[in-house]
Design a protein around this motif. Structure first.
Motif, PDB file in Angstrom:
ATOM      1  N   GLN A 100     -12.309  -4.648  19.035  1.00  0.00           N
ATOM      2  CA  GLN A 100     -10.990  -5.249  18.793  1.00  0.00           C
ATOM      3  C   GLN A 100      -9.872  -4.404  19.397  1.00  0.00           C
ATOM      4  N   VAL A 101     -10.039  -3.074  19.348  1.00  0.00           N
ATOM      5  CA  VAL A 101      -9.050  -2.211  20.001  1.00  0.00           C
ATOM      6  C   VAL A 101      -9.051  -2.473  21.507  1.00  0.00           C
ATOM      7  N   CYS A 102     -10.251  -2.587  22.085  1.00  0.00           N
ATOM      8  CA  CYS A 102     -10.356  -2.861  23.523  1.00  0.00           C
ATOM      9  C   CYS A 102      -9.657  -4.166  23.893  1.00  0.00           C
ATOM     10  N   ARG A 103      -9.880  -5.201  23.118  1.00  0.00           N
ATOM     11  CA  ARG A 103      -9.254  -6.485  23.422  1.00  0.00           C
ATOM     12  C   ARG A 103      -7.738  -6.380  23.304  1.00  0.00           C
ATOM     13  N   TRP A 104      -7.255  -5.661  22.298  1.00  0.00           N
ATOM     14  CA  TRP A 104      -5.814  -5.463  22.115  1.00  0.00           C
ATOM     15  C   TRP A 104      -5.224  -4.723  23.310  1.00  0.00           C
ATOM     16  N   GLN A 105      -6.005  -3.813  23.905  1.00  0.00           N
ATOM     17  CA  GLN A 105      -5.559  -3.053  25.068  1.00  0.00           C
ATOM     18  C   GLN A 105      -5.721  -3.832  26.378  1.00  0.00           C
ATOM     19  N   GLY A 106      -6.327  -4.995  26.317  1.00  0.00           N
ATOM     20  CA  GLY A 106      -6.510  -5.795  27.514  1.00  0.00           C
ATOM     21  C   GLY A 106      -7.784  -5.500  28.277  1.00  0.00           C
ATOM     22  N   ARG A 107      -8.741  -4.845  27.662  1.00  0.00           N
ATOM     23  CA  ARG A 107     -10.016  -4.555  28.307  1.00  0.00           C
ATOM     24  C   ARG A 107     -11.012  -5.680  28.032  1.00  0.00           C
ATOM     25  N   ASP A 108     -12.061  -5.737  28.839  1.00  0.00           N
ATOM     26  CA  ASP A 108     -13.147  -6.690  28.633  1.00  0.00           C
ATOM     27  C   ASP A 108     -14.309  -5.981  27.958  1.00  0.00           C
ATOM     28  N   VAL A 109     -14.865  -6.609  26.941  1.00  0.00           N
ATOM     29  CA  VAL A 109     -15.932  -6.021  26.133  1.00  0.00           C
ATOM     30  C   VAL A 109     -17.260  -6.706  26.430  1.00  0.00           C
ATOM     31  N   TYR A 110     -18.267  -5.901  26.667  1.00  0.00           N
ATOM     32  CA  TYR A 110     -19.639  -6.372  26.861  1.00  0.00           C
ATOM     33  C   TYR A 110     -20.478  -5.764  25.738  1.00  0.00           C
ATOM     34  N   ALA A 111     -21.007  -6.608  24.856  1.00  0.00           N
ATOM     35  CA  ALA A 111     -21.688  -6.139  23.652  1.00  0.00           C
ATOM     36  C   ALA A 111     -23.200  -6.223  23.817  1.00  0.00           C
ATOM     37  N   PHE A 112     -23.864  -5.098  23.577  1.00  0.00           N
ATOM     38  CA  PHE A 112     -25.318  -5.017  23.657  1.00  0.00           C
ATOM     39  C   PHE A 112     -25.871  -4.791  22.257  1.00  0.00           C
ATOM     40  N   THR A 113     -26.769  -5.657  21.841  1.00  0.00           N
ATOM     41  CA  THR A 113     -27.349  -5.580  20.501  1.00  0.00           C
ATOM     42  C   THR A 113     -28.852  -5.359  20.610  1.00  0.00           C
ATOM     43  N   SER A 114     -29.507  -5.183  19.485  1.00  0.00           N
ATOM     44  CA  SER A 114     -30.962  -5.191  19.485  1.00  0.00           C
ATOM     45  C   SER A 114     -31.426  -6.519  20.065  1.00  0.00           C
ATOM     46  N   PRO A 115     -32.470  -6.505  20.876  1.00  0.00           N
ATOM     47  CA  PRO A 115     -32.940  -7.768  21.464  1.00  0.00           C
ATOM     48  C   PRO A 115     -33.202  -8.817  20.381  1.00  0.00           C
ATOM     49  N   GLY A 116     -32.652  -9.991  20.576  1.00  0.00           N
ATOM     50  CA  GLY A 116     -32.874 -11.085  19.631  1.00  0.00           C
ATOM     51  C   GLY A 116     -31.961 -11.090  18.432  1.00  0.00           C
TER      52      GLY A 116
END
Length: 327
Positions: A179-195
């Motif tokens: 959320q901080v990244c989005r507020w700063q205007g950055r693009d977020v790529y989220a990596f989770t446990s597979p599945g």
């Protein structure tokens, strides 16, 4: 007072009655309103971290009210809401402290690890290392900021002006920093446990540009990646996902062994760094920004006596965001 106490590595915490604590000269006694449960607490419980206090009360994401002060502490602190973070005290005189890098102090004290923490109704803290809080803030949603937020903020600061940020492990810290990244205007790529579609959906809901398993390559190369999951195998994966000149930041205090990887993943002036602890300056900077972001905190609340349940749920990823104990 009541406290959930760890007597040995791998053992369940035990609910105990203890004498009400008394502050040292430079200390305050804080009546705990909320204490978030951090993955570092799992490392303490599991014995992954060396030389802990034994027995010890875990917990270092604490929000509460100052109930007593030591002889050298301004009595006007009484009744004020404060946070108590991981960094509980530093020596102030080693070369790191003198250079403004108190997070690397040679003789630190850590809350919930080398001194008793916040899985309790009361905690003693060095007054100089508490975080002043707005008296109107919600203790439950503020507690995770004391570590997940602060460590995430320090890790993000190491990314400089990177536009595309990969977050590996979408838990308490990542859901705040996304959320901080989005507020700063950055693009977020989220990596989770597979599945883990629930975590991916959570990332999408917070404005991620992409979300997928950690076994997947992102659709675009990243400028920086922050690894919150304690999984060493993610290091070469993250290096493969960043551009030349990019940076991979390891945000945890403990990680499984990093496997061998070809030098080509590091070549191209890619950098691999770690984050160690935090500073009081980090807390000042982040707590000034956090209210502006409009954070949507995901919390699951447990009573103090259910601390073992909360730790087990964290271990197995049974909730999104953060777990918070409320005495």
């Amino acid at each position: 007072m009541k406290a959930m106490v760890l007597h040995g590595p791998g053992q369940a915490l035990v609910l105990e009655d203890r004498p009400d604590p008394q502050p040292g000269a430079a200390d305050v006694v804080v009546r705990v309103e909320a204490c978030a449960v951090c993955r570092t607490d799992l490392h303490v419980v599991d014995g992954d971290l060396p030389d802990p206090l034994r027995p010890v009360v875990p917990g270092h994401e604490i929000v509460g009210i100052v109930a007593a002060v030591g002889a050298d502490v301004d009595p006007s602190c009484l009744g004020r809401r404060v946070g108590v973070p991981w960094l509980g005290h530093t020596c102030g005189c080693c070369r790191f402290c003198e250079a403004g890098a108190e997070n690397l102090c040679d003789h630190p004290v850590f809350t919930g690890y080398t001194r008793d923490g916040g899985f309790a109704t009361h905690v003693v803290a060095d007054a100089a290392f508490t975080v002043p809080l707005d008296g109107a803030c919600d203790p439950v949603t503020t507690a995770p900021l004391m570590c997940a937020g602060l460590i995430g903020w320090r890790a993000l600061s190491m990314a400089g002006d990177a536009r595309r940020i990969g977050l590996y492990g979408f838990g308490a810290a990542a859901h705040i920093i996304a959320q901080v990244c989005r507020w700063q205007g950055r693009d977020v790529y989220a990596f989770t446990s597979p599945g883990d579609h629930a975590a991916q959906d959570h990332a999408w809901s917070l404005g991620a540009a992409w979300a997928g398993g950690s076994d997947m390559a992102p659709p675009d190369l990243l400028d920086a990646a922050i690894i919150f999951a304690p999984v060493g195998a993610l290091v070469p994966a993250a290096l493969a996902a960043v551009v030349k000149g990019g940076i991979v930041i390891c945000g945890g205090i403990h990680m499984s062994d990093i496997p061998a990887f070809p030098y080509g993943l590091l070549w191209g002036e890619r950098r691999l760094v770690s984050v160690a602890n935090l500073t009081r300056a980090d807390a000042t900077a982040f707590m000034a920004v956090a209210p502006k972001v409009g954070l949507r905190m995901a919390v699951t609340v447990y009573p103090l006596a259910d601390a073992n349940h909360a730790l087990d749920d964290l271990r197995h990823g049974r909730f999104q965001g953060a777990a918070v104990l409320v005495p």
